[in-house]
Design an enzyme around this catalytic site. Structure first.
Site, PDB file in Angstrom:
ATOM      1  N   ASN A   1     -17.667 -27.808 -18.183  1.00 53.24           N
ATOM      2  CA  ASN A   1     -18.853 -27.404 -18.938  1.00 53.24           C
ATOM      3  C   ASN A   1     -20.105 -27.748 -18.141  1.00 53.24           C
ATOM      4  O   ASN A   1     -20.142 -28.742 -17.399  1.00 53.24           O
ATOM      5  CB  ASN A   1     -18.887 -27.995 -20.349  1.00 53.24           C
ATOM      6  CG  ASN A   1     -18.706 -29.487 -20.414  1.00 53.24           C
ATOM      7  OD1 ASN A   1     -18.070 -30.088 -19.564  1.00 53.24           O
ATOM      8  ND2 ASN A   1     -19.270 -30.114 -21.425  1.00 53.24           N
ATOM      9  N   ILE A   2     -21.099 -26.891 -18.277  1.00 46.19           N
ATOM     10  CA  ILE A   2     -22.349 -27.023 -17.519  1.00 46.19           C
ATOM     11  C   ILE A   2     -23.489 -26.907 -18.530  1.00 46.19           C
ATOM     12  O   ILE A   2     -23.773 -25.814 -19.027  1.00 46.19           O
ATOM     13  CB  ILE A   2     -22.454 -25.927 -16.432  1.00 46.19           C
ATOM     14  CG1 ILE A   2     -21.224 -25.953 -15.511  1.00 46.19           C
ATOM     15  CG2 ILE A   2     -23.754 -26.106 -15.628  1.00 46.19           C
ATOM     16  CD1 ILE A   2     -21.105 -24.751 -14.583  1.00 46.19           C
ATOM     17  N   GLU A   3     -24.081 -28.056 -18.852  1.00 46.62           N
ATOM     18  CA  GLU A   3     -25.134 -28.065 -19.881  1.00 46.62           C
ATOM     19  C   GLU A   3     -26.498 -27.774 -19.280  1.00 46.62           C
ATOM     20  O   GLU A   3     -26.672 -27.684 -18.063  1.00 46.62           O
ATOM     21  CB  GLU A   3     -25.104 -29.412 -20.613  1.00 46.62           C
ATOM     22  CG  GLU A   3     -23.778 -29.605 -21.335  1.00 46.62           C
ATOM     23  CD  GLU A   3     -23.728 -30.820 -22.240  1.00 46.62           C
ATOM     24  OE1 GLU A   3     -24.589 -31.713 -22.114  1.00 46.62           O
ATOM     25  OE2 GLU A   3     -22.815 -30.864 -23.077  1.00 46.62           O
TER      26      GLU A   3
ATOM     27  N   CYS B   1     -19.493 -23.253 -21.383  1.00 44.38           N
ATOM     28  CA  CYS B   1     -18.287 -24.056 -21.625  1.00 44.38           C
ATOM     29  C   CYS B   1     -17.354 -24.024 -20.413  1.00 44.38           C
ATOM     30  O   CYS B   1     -17.393 -23.089 -19.601  1.00 44.38           O
ATOM     31  CB  CYS B   1     -17.515 -23.517 -22.819  1.00 44.38           C
ATOM     32  SG  CYS B   1     -18.321 -23.766 -24.403  1.00 44.38           S
TER      33      CYS B   1
ATOM     34  N   GLU C   1     -14.152 -23.427 -20.313  1.00 48.44           N
ATOM     35  CA  GLU C   1     -13.223 -22.291 -20.320  1.00 48.44           C
ATOM     36  C   GLU C   1     -13.869 -21.057 -19.705  1.00 48.44           C
ATOM     37  O   GLU C   1     -13.269 -20.351 -18.890  1.00 48.44           O
ATOM     38  CB  GLU C   1     -12.806 -21.945 -21.762  1.00 48.44           C
ATOM     39  CG  GLU C   1     -12.065 -23.058 -22.487  1.00 48.44           C
ATOM     40  CD  GLU C   1     -12.987 -24.010 -23.239  1.00 48.44           C
ATOM     41  OE1 GLU C   1     -14.102 -24.287 -22.743  1.00 48.44           O
ATOM     42  OE2 GLU C   1     -12.588 -24.473 -24.315  1.00 48.44           O
TER      43      GLU C   1
ATOM     44  N   CYS D   1     -14.100 -23.188 -28.251  1.00 48.76           N
ATOM     45  CA  CYS D   1     -15.080 -22.730 -29.243  1.00 48.76           C
ATOM     46  C   CYS D   1     -14.881 -21.236 -29.509  1.00 48.76           C
ATOM     47  O   CYS D   1     -14.110 -20.556 -28.811  1.00 48.76           O
ATOM     48  CB  CYS D   1     -16.501 -23.014 -28.752  1.00 48.76           C
ATOM     49  SG  CYS D   1     -17.114 -21.808 -27.561  1.00 48.76           S
TER      50      CYS D   1
ATOM     51  N   CYS E   1     -15.611 -18.846 -26.572  1.00 46.33           N
ATOM     52  CA  CYS E   1     -14.564 -18.910 -25.541  1.00 46.33           C
ATOM     53  C   CYS E   1     -13.284 -18.229 -26.014  1.00 46.33           C
ATOM     54  O   CYS E   1     -12.590 -17.592 -25.218  1.00 46.33           O
ATOM     55  CB  CYS E   1     -14.302 -20.354 -25.137  1.00 46.33           C
ATOM     56  SG  CYS E   1     -15.665 -21.037 -24.163  1.00 46.33           S
TER      57      CYS E   1
HETATM   58  N1  THU Z   1     -17.523 -27.325 -24.792  1.00 49.59           N
HETATM   59  C1  THU Z   1     -16.673 -26.762 -23.885  1.00 49.59           C
HETATM   60  O1  THU Z   1     -16.886 -26.837 -22.670  1.00 49.59           O
HETATM   61  N2  THU Z   1     -15.605 -26.087 -24.367  1.00 49.59           N
HETATM   62  C2  THU Z   1     -15.283 -25.979 -25.688  1.00 49.59           C
HETATM   63  O2  THU Z   1     -14.387 -25.235 -26.039  1.00 49.59           O
HETATM   64  C3  THU Z   1     -16.011 -26.794 -26.666  1.00 49.59           C
HETATM   65  C4  THU Z   1     -17.356 -27.207 -26.230  1.00 49.59           C
HETATM   66  C5  THU Z   1     -18.674 -28.066 -24.281  1.00 49.59           C
HETATM   67  C6  THU Z   1     -19.995 -27.414 -24.522  1.00 49.59           C
HETATM   68  C7  THU Z   1     -20.937 -28.610 -24.486  1.00 49.59           C
HETATM   69  O3  THU Z   1     -21.267 -28.890 -23.154  1.00 49.59           O
HETATM   70  C8  THU Z   1     -20.088 -29.752 -25.012  1.00 49.59           C
HETATM   71  O4  THU Z   1     -18.739 -29.326 -24.899  1.00 49.59           O
HETATM   72  C9  THU Z   1     -20.380 -30.136 -26.446  1.00 49.59           C
HETATM   73  O5  THU Z   1     -20.367 -29.031 -27.279  1.00 49.59           O
END
Ligand code: THU
Length: 132
Positions: A42-44, A53, A55, A86, A89
């Protein structure tokens, strides 16, 4: 299918998670029908909505390299818990997953469960509906 290998690749991907805001690190690994493996994390973003996300990072890496059919995806989030993809995804997995895609949720390298797309996204709207 070597589930353990794919889960360990997802754990490798998680090492690069950029999650300074949520601190929730996620890793993913996809296996293409050609046998290629792509990892993702994941890359915020300070503008939270721009977050990607793990995935989708992994799937988009594969697609951008020309591999558009995914046979399996492994996902690892918080240690010793199953992290489900999520909604967005799940829809992206529906787009690029093979008919029988295996969705592997890993707690750790030795503990994982395998789900079908229909189990996590029943009644999905996909390209097959558009063609009808
Ligand atoms: N996140 C994912 O990378 N994949 C998911 O299926 C659920 C959520 C990440 C997004 C965000 O960076 C962190 O988890 C919290 O939501």
């Amino acid at each position: 299918m070597d589930y353990k290998m794919l889960v360990s690749k997802a754990l490798e991907g998680r090492k690069n998670a950029y999650a300074p805001y949520s601190k929730f690190k996620v890793g993913a690994a996809v296996l293409t029908e050609d046998g290629k493996v792509y990892t993702g994390c994941n890359i915020e973003n300070a503008s939270y909505g721009a977050t990607n996300c793990a995935e989708r990072t992994a799937i988009f890496k594969a697609v951008s390299e020309g591999y558009t059919t995914i046979k399996a995806i492994a996902i690892v989030g918080i240690e010793n818990e199953y992290t489900y993809p999520c909604g967005i995804c799940r829809q992206v997995i529906a787009e690029f997953g093979s008919e029988d895609i295996e969705i592997i949720l890993g707690k750790n390298e030795n503990e994982y469960i395998v789900k079908t797309l229909d189990e996590i996204l029943p009644g999905a709207f996909t390209k097959r509906d558009l063609i009808k």
